[in-house]
Write an enzyme that holds these catalytic residues in place. Sequence first.
Site, PDB file in Angstrom:
ATOM      1  N   SER A 240       0.842  -1.194   0.000  1.00 36.96           N
ATOM      2  CA  SER A 240       0.000   0.000   0.000  1.00 36.96           C
ATOM      3  C   SER A 240       0.874   1.239   0.000  1.00 36.96           C
ATOM      4  O   SER A 240       2.102   1.147   0.045  1.00 36.96           O
ATOM      5  CB  SER A 240      -0.915   0.001   1.220  1.00 36.96           C
ATOM      6  OG  SER A 240      -0.144   0.287   2.366  1.00 36.96           O
ATOM      7  N   LYS A 241       0.199   2.390  -0.046  1.00 38.49           N
ATOM      8  CA  LYS A 241       0.892   3.676  -0.144  1.00 38.49           C
ATOM      9  C   LYS A 241       1.965   3.856   0.911  1.00 38.49           C
ATOM     10  O   LYS A 241       2.986   4.478   0.656  1.00 38.49           O
ATOM     11  CB  LYS A 241      -0.123   4.804   0.027  1.00 38.49           C
ATOM     12  CG  LYS A 241      -0.712   5.269  -1.280  1.00 38.49           C
ATOM     13  CD  LYS A 241      -1.464   6.555  -1.043  1.00 38.49           C
ATOM     14  CE  LYS A 241      -2.851   6.425  -1.633  1.00 38.49           C
ATOM     15  NZ  LYS A 241      -3.859   7.274  -1.101  1.00 38.49           N
ATOM     16  N   ARG A 242       1.704   3.299   2.125  1.00 38.30           N
ATOM     17  CA  ARG A 242       2.688   3.528   3.178  1.00 38.30           C
ATOM     18  C   ARG A 242       4.032   2.845   2.876  1.00 38.30           C
ATOM     19  O   ARG A 242       5.023   3.080   3.538  1.00 38.30           O
ATOM     20  CB  ARG A 242       2.136   3.136   4.547  1.00 38.30           C
ATOM     21  CG  ARG A 242       1.951   1.675   4.730  1.00 38.30           C
ATOM     22  CD  ARG A 242       1.129   1.340   5.969  1.00 38.30           C
ATOM     23  NE  ARG A 242       0.661  -0.021   5.865  1.00 38.30           N
ATOM     24  CZ  ARG A 242       1.372  -1.065   6.231  1.00 38.30           C
ATOM     25  NH1 ARG A 242       2.551  -0.900   6.780  1.00 38.30           N
ATOM     26  NH2 ARG A 242       0.889  -2.286   6.066  1.00 38.30           N
TER      27      ARG A 242
END
Length: 464
Positions: A240-242
């Site tokens: 994911s984006k993180r």
Amino acid sequence: MSQSVRLRFAPSPTGFLHVGGARTALFNYFLARSLGGQFILRIEDTDTERNKPEFEREILESMQWLGMKWDEGPFYQTKRFDRYREVAFQLLERGEAYKCFCTPAELDAMRAKAEAEGRKPMYDRTWRDRADHPADKPFVIRIKAPLEGEILVDDGIKGAVRYPATEIDDFILFRSNGTPTYNFTVVVDDVDMKVSHVVRAEEHLNNTPKQMIIMKALGWTPPKYAHVPLVLAPDKTKLSKRHGAVAVTQFRQEGYLADAMTNYLARLGWAKGDQEIFSFEELCRVFSLEGCGTSGSVFDKVKLDWYNAHYIKALPLEKIVEHVKALYGTDFGALASTAGGRKLLSALQERAVRLGDFVSGASWLLKEAVEFDPAAVETVLKPAKTDVLAAFGAKLEACPDADWSAEKLAALVKATIAEKGVKMPELGKPVRVLLTGGLAGPDLGLILESLGKARSLARLAARG
Ligand code: GLU
């Protein structure tokens, strides 16, 4: 009669095209092509609160950038509400679905009872036959799910997955506010679009028995389902984006080539022997579900970089010049037309990982004035030995134009350090900083050759 091969990619425009979504799209695309079928694009835009036109645009652009061409579509679910309603009423007429008038209080009571008994809140199937329906009361439309037996999902990647009928309730097709549910719209679309293979993310596996129940109620043979395992981050959680860049556009801006992305994404959870390099065209011929792995694959940036370096090396210099100009606005066109410039760009190409490496590696050449890295000035230029620099400058002055080549210039560097009894970095580093502004860049001889005699001497003299 064999059904014709038709696959679809069905993104929801609620975010950018993620590398996981891009991989799903590519798997659909390559399978459609390898089986000689059609590829359809469907926009699942029923979540009007979270949809954004820029996400849709970005998804389409990313798909095109990766090389996918859809044969039909894009189709929009929001434009098909009448059709969903029509099909729901057909199912009611045929006795495959029913209007359910249970009240929120009844639903709560049922949930509480299920919880007290430690089981799933199966919807009360006696509602199917209720007679107490005031005509003016809102209702939902529920499917009549099978009461016994099992639903077998014969998944093209996961194998046989069985769902006991007792675990699947009479789920809702249409809400009381007149909107269709997700599983229902997908099935109506897959039927209307005559989809033969559904290849999608693993998170949809548990929707599949429900979708098969609706398919059957519509008298339609379910497509071949195949659920692609997750794309994982190195810590084995869902990417994911993180974890950094995940949007295809971001990789594009960071200087990854479409060929490298498609090759890397195709190999992420799919294999054919131990072959690593596949052109787009080859994937369109050889891709198959048999080569898909059954467990999650870690998104490995190092491997993506390896692919990118490979594809950068394989490009003609003119193409690199085009890409760099389009991406960063830096124009190496004139540079690439000189012998020295070509040599320099080719040297950069040998070790470039991203297209941006050409900008950092050669833009010092395009600028009139050197932009100095303050740290390099402090640590390299300030303590530099001026007599060593002057001796080197004199050798350059004396160098005839005909000898102004990387090899001969490198020999002058060697001659100077031998003459002055210093080590290579004592001359090499300050010269590099004076010519380029920093400590990166290619071999010193190449830097001098590509700058040319006049500009090299001017730069060396500028901070004498
Ligand atoms: N719109 C769904 C998604 O983006 C795809 C559903 C499907 O492929 O059936 O996850």
